[in-house]
Design a protein around this motif. Sequence first.
Motif, PDB file in Angstrom:
ATOM      1  N   GLY A 142      69.298  28.684  15.521  1.00 33.15           N
ATOM      2  CA  GLY A 142      68.489  27.191  14.831  1.00 33.15           C
ATOM      3  C   GLY A 142      68.189  27.115  16.134  1.00 33.15           C
ATOM      4  N   GLY A 143      68.549  27.163  17.115  1.00 36.36           N
ATOM      5  CA  GLY A 143      68.365  26.344  18.162  1.00 36.36           C
ATOM      6  C   GLY A 143      67.625  27.147  19.816  1.00 36.36           C
ATOM      7  N   ALA A 144      67.550  28.247  19.291  1.00 40.71           N
ATOM      8  CA  ALA A 144      66.480  29.429  20.275  1.00 40.71           C
ATOM      9  C   ALA A 144      65.734  28.230  20.726  1.00 40.71           C
ATOM     10  CB  ALA A 144      66.470  30.388  19.416  1.00 40.71           C
ATOM     11  N   GLY A 145      65.821  28.732  22.011  1.00 38.97           N
ATOM     12  CA  GLY A 145      64.422  27.893  22.910  1.00 38.97           C
ATOM     13  C   GLY A 145      64.707  26.342  23.452  1.00 38.97           C
ATOM     14  N   LYS A 146      66.152  25.927  23.164  1.00 37.63           N
ATOM     15  CA  LYS A 146      65.964  24.235  23.211  1.00 37.63           C
ATOM     16  C   LYS A 146      65.637  24.022  24.526  1.00 37.63           C
ATOM     17  CE  LYS A 146      66.637  23.270  17.963  1.00 37.63           C
ATOM     18  NZ  LYS A 146      68.159  22.163  17.625  1.00 37.63           N
ATOM     19  N   ALA A 147      67.048  25.142  25.237  1.00 39.36           N
ATOM     20  CA  ALA A 147      67.366  24.812  26.823  1.00 39.36           C
ATOM     21  C   ALA A 147      65.840  25.486  27.363  1.00 39.36           C
ATOM     22  CB  ALA A 147      68.483  25.138  27.442  1.00 39.36           C
ATOM     23  N   TRP A 148      65.478  25.398  26.910  1.00 35.98           N
ATOM     24  CA  TRP A 148      63.675  25.084  27.899  1.00 35.98           C
ATOM     25  C   TRP A 148      62.892  24.017  28.100  1.00 35.98           C
ATOM     26  CZ3 TRP A 148      61.657  28.747  31.235  1.00 35.98           C
ATOM     27  CH2 TRP A 148      59.938  28.649  31.919  1.00 35.98           C
ATOM     28  N   THR A 149      62.496  24.094  29.291  1.00 37.41           N
ATOM     29  CA  THR A 149      61.709  22.411  29.454  1.00 37.41           C
ATOM     30  C   THR A 149      59.877  22.337  29.523  1.00 37.41           C
ATOM     31  OG1 THR A 149      62.124  22.430  32.221  1.00 37.41           O
ATOM     32  CG2 THR A 149      64.102  21.395  30.021  1.00 37.41           C
ATOM     33  N   GLY A 150      59.415  24.134  30.210  1.00 30.77           N
ATOM     34  CA  GLY A 150      58.157  23.687  30.749  1.00 30.77           C
ATOM     35  C   GLY A 150      57.668  23.923  29.240  1.00 30.77           C
ATOM     36  N   SER A 151      56.387  23.911  29.101  1.00 32.50           N
ATOM     37  CA  SER A 151      54.954  24.719  28.446  1.00 32.50           C
ATOM     38  C   SER A 151      55.339  25.900  27.988  1.00 32.50           C
ATOM     39  CB  SER A 151      54.042  24.087  28.524  1.00 32.50           C
ATOM     40  OG  SER A 151      53.908  25.332  30.109  1.00 32.50           O
ATOM     41  N   PRO A 152      54.924  26.174  26.781  1.00 35.10           N
ATOM     42  CA  PRO A 152      54.428  27.729  26.280  1.00 35.10           C
ATOM     43  C   PRO A 152      54.321  27.814  27.014  1.00 35.10           C
ATOM     44  CG  PRO A 152      53.708  26.107  24.099  1.00 35.10           C
ATOM     45  CD  PRO A 152      54.205  24.991  25.671  1.00 35.10           C
ATOM     46  N   VAL A 153      53.214  27.861  27.641  1.00 33.15           N
ATOM     47  CA  VAL A 153      51.813  28.548  28.691  1.00 33.15           C
ATOM     48  C   VAL A 153      52.577  29.087  29.937  1.00 33.15           C
ATOM     49  CG1 VAL A 153      50.615  29.013  30.533  1.00 33.15           C
ATOM     50  CG2 VAL A 153      49.652  28.058  28.502  1.00 33.15           C
ATOM     51  N   GLU A 154      53.618  28.404  30.429  1.00 37.79           N
ATOM     52  CA  GLU A 154      54.680  28.391  30.976  1.00 37.79           C
ATOM     53  C   GLU A 154      55.777  29.618  30.585  1.00 37.79           C
ATOM     54  OE1 GLU A 154      55.064  24.424  34.446  1.00 37.79           O
ATOM     55  OE2 GLU A 154      55.843  24.704  32.100  1.00 37.79           O
ATOM     56  N   ALA A 155      56.132  29.482  29.914  1.00 39.92           N
ATOM     57  CA  ALA A 155      57.450  30.103  29.253  1.00 39.92           C
ATOM     58  C   ALA A 155      56.420  31.633  28.783  1.00 39.92           C
ATOM     59  CB  ALA A 155      57.499  29.630  27.709  1.00 39.92           C
ATOM     60  N   ALA A 156      55.555  31.559  28.633  1.00 40.49           N
ATOM     61  CA  ALA A 156      54.426  33.365  28.520  1.00 40.49           C
ATOM     62  C   ALA A 156      54.646  33.977  30.156  1.00 40.49           C
ATOM     63  CB  ALA A 156      53.142  32.897  27.403  1.00 40.49           C
ATOM     64  N   HIS A 157      54.075  32.805  31.095  1.00 41.20           N
ATOM     65  CA  HIS A 157      54.071  33.501  32.347  1.00 41.20           C
ATOM     66  C   HIS A 157      55.655  33.638  32.636  1.00 41.20           C
ATOM     67  CE1 HIS A 157      50.266  31.815  34.430  1.00 41.20           C
ATOM     68  NE2 HIS A 157      50.151  31.733  33.143  1.00 41.20           N
ATOM     69  N   ALA A 158      56.780  32.847  32.268  1.00 43.82           N
ATOM     70  CA  ALA A 158      57.700  33.952  32.771  1.00 43.82           C
ATOM     71  C   ALA A 158      58.504  35.004  32.213  1.00 43.82           C
ATOM     72  CB  ALA A 158      58.498  32.674  32.742  1.00 43.82           C
ATOM     73  N   ALA A 159      58.272  35.127  30.720  1.00 45.67           N
ATOM     74  CA  ALA A 159      58.257  35.895  29.915  1.00 45.67           C
ATOM     75  C   ALA A 159      57.543  37.156  30.476  1.00 45.67           C
ATOM     76  CB  ALA A 159      57.821  35.977  28.915  1.00 45.67           C
ATOM     77  N   ARG A 160      56.221  37.898  31.073  1.00 45.50           N
ATOM     78  CA  ARG A 160      55.107  38.267  31.474  1.00 45.50           C
ATOM     79  C   ARG A 160      55.909  38.609  32.776  1.00 45.50           C
ATOM     80  NH1 ARG A 160      50.912  35.873  28.363  1.00 45.50           N
ATOM     81  NH2 ARG A 160      50.169  34.645  30.593  1.00 45.50           N
ATOM     82  N   ARG A 161      56.371  38.054  33.853  1.00 47.09           N
ATOM     83  CA  ARG A 161      57.157  38.387  35.317  1.00 47.09           C
ATOM     84  C   ARG A 161      57.943  38.719  34.962  1.00 47.09           C
ATOM     85  NH1 ARG A 161      53.650  37.982  39.768  1.00 47.09           N
ATOM     86  NH2 ARG A 161      52.357  36.046  39.211  1.00 47.09           N
ATOM     87  N   ALA A 162      59.130  38.739  33.946  1.00 38.66           N
ATOM     88  CA  ALA A 162      59.861  38.670  33.482  1.00 38.66           C
ATOM     89  C   ALA A 162      60.604  40.104  33.237  1.00 38.66           C
ATOM     90  CB  ALA A 162      61.214  37.816  33.220  1.00 38.66           C
ATOM     91  N   LEU A 163      59.839  40.776  31.840  1.00 37.37           N
ATOM     92  CA  LEU A 163      59.328  41.655  32.296  1.00 37.37           C
ATOM     93  C   LEU A 163      58.969  43.377  32.499  1.00 37.37           C
ATOM     94  CD1 LEU A 163      58.448  40.702  28.178  1.00 37.37           C
ATOM     95  CD2 LEU A 163      60.347  41.979  28.548  1.00 37.37           C
ATOM     96  N   LYS A 164      58.323  42.444  33.190  1.00 42.52           N
ATOM     97  CA  LYS A 164      57.244  43.294  34.614  1.00 42.52           C
ATOM     98  C   LYS A 164      58.124  43.505  35.916  1.00 42.52           C
ATOM     99  CE  LYS A 164      53.387  41.023  34.341  1.00 42.52           C
ATOM    100  NZ  LYS A 164      51.696  41.054  35.534  1.00 42.52           N
ATOM    101  N   ALA A 165      59.116  42.686  35.744  1.00 45.02           N
ATOM    102  CA  ALA A 165      60.165  42.802  36.172  1.00 45.02           C
ATOM    103  C   ALA A 165      60.941  43.708  35.940  1.00 45.02           C
ATOM    104  CB  ALA A 165      60.692  41.674  37.238  1.00 45.02           C
ATOM    105  N   MET A 166      61.787  44.584  35.270  1.00 40.84           N
ATOM    106  CA  MET A 166      62.427  45.090  34.106  1.00 40.84           C
ATOM    107  C   MET A 166      61.909  45.959  34.191  1.00 40.84           C
ATOM    108  SD  MET A 166      65.260  43.610  34.782  1.00 40.84           S
ATOM    109  CE  MET A 166      65.016  43.735  36.484  1.00 40.84           C
ATOM    110  N   GLY A 167      60.467  46.794  33.976  1.00 45.25           N
ATOM    111  CA  GLY A 167      59.837  47.861  34.619  1.00 45.25           C
ATOM    112  C   GLY A 167      58.445  47.987  33.240  1.00 45.25           C
ATOM    113  N   ALA A 168      58.308  46.787  32.686  1.00 43.84           N
ATOM    114  CA  ALA A 168      57.263  46.750  31.052  1.00 43.84           C
ATOM    115  C   ALA A 168      56.259  47.392  32.136  1.00 43.84           C
ATOM    116  CB  ALA A 168      57.700  45.935  30.127  1.00 43.84           C
ATOM    117  N   PRO A 169      55.758  48.059  31.891  1.00 40.05           N
ATOM    118  CA  PRO A 169      54.254  48.281  32.363  1.00 40.05           C
ATOM    119  C   PRO A 169      53.133  47.160  32.394  1.00 40.05           C
ATOM    120  CG  PRO A 169      55.249  50.733  31.443  1.00 40.05           C
ATOM    121  CD  PRO A 169      55.928  49.068  30.965  1.00 40.05           C
TER     122      PRO A 169
END
Length: 253
Positions: A142-169
Motif C-alpha cells: 500500500g505505501g509503495a513509492g511514498k518515500a519518493w519526493t521527486g517527480s515521475p520523470v525523475e523517478a524514471a531517470h533514477a531507475a534507468r541510471r540504477a539499472l544500467k549501473a547494475m548491468g542492465a544493457p
Amino acid sequence: MHTTPFEIRPSDDQSTQIDFSSWVRATSDPSELKLNIEGFSYADLHEPARLAELTSRFEAFFKEADPKAHAAFDAYRASGGAGMTPQAISDVLLAASPHVSRFVATLFGVEREVETLMEQTAERGPLWRFKKEFAKKRLFKGGAGKAWTGSPVEAAHAARRALKAMGAPKAVLETGTEEEELAIAKAGLLLWELDDVARKAAKAGGVTWTDELHARAAKVRAALAEDPLLHTVAAGAVEVVGDAPSDTDDAAV
C-alpha cells in the motif's frame, strides 16, 4: 520414424517453441514406439501387471539415487500421510518429484529435451525471485513509492541510471521484450539486495556490509551523479560525508 516424442527448436523470434508433430508421428502406430527402459514396450503401459513391474524399477531407481528421500516417501505412502503436517507432506513430495521426472524422461528417451527445458527455466530464475522479493513484497504494498519526493520523470531517470549501473544493457531497456524483463529482474535483484542489507543493518538485523556491496553502492552513486536532472532529488544519495563512503552513506543510495 522419429524416436524423440517431441522436439524443442527456436522459432524465428528466438523464443522456445515446442513442436509435437514428431510425437504424433511417433505414436501413430503404438507398436513402433520403443521405450528407453530395457524389457518394456509401449503396450506394457496399458497392462497393470507390467506397470507394477515398471513401478518396481522406479522404486529401485529412486532408492539408489536418494535413499533418504525414498525412505521418507515410502513412510508417507504407507501411512497415507496420517499424523504428518501439510508442510511435511509437501517436503516429501517435492523431494520425490525430481526422481519421478528423471525416470519418466529416461523411459521416453527425452532426457535432452528435459535438460533443455530445465536450463531455460534456470535462466529465468532471477525473474521469479524478483517477482517474489521485489514486486510482491515492495511494489504491490500500500505505501509503495511514498518515500519518493521527486517527480515521475525523475523517478524514471533514477531507475534507468540504477539499472544500467547494475548491468542492465541500455540496448534492451524500454524495448518491451523478454530480454528487457530478464535484464531488469537481474539488475533489480542487485539493487534489492543492496537495499535489504541497508534496512537490516540499520535495525541491527545481523547482517553486515561487504566490499562487494560497497562497490555496488558506489556504482549506483556515480550513475545518479552523472544525471543533471537528479542533482537535487538524489543529493542525499550522492553526497558523501568524509573521505570515503560510510555504511550510512551507502545505505542512503
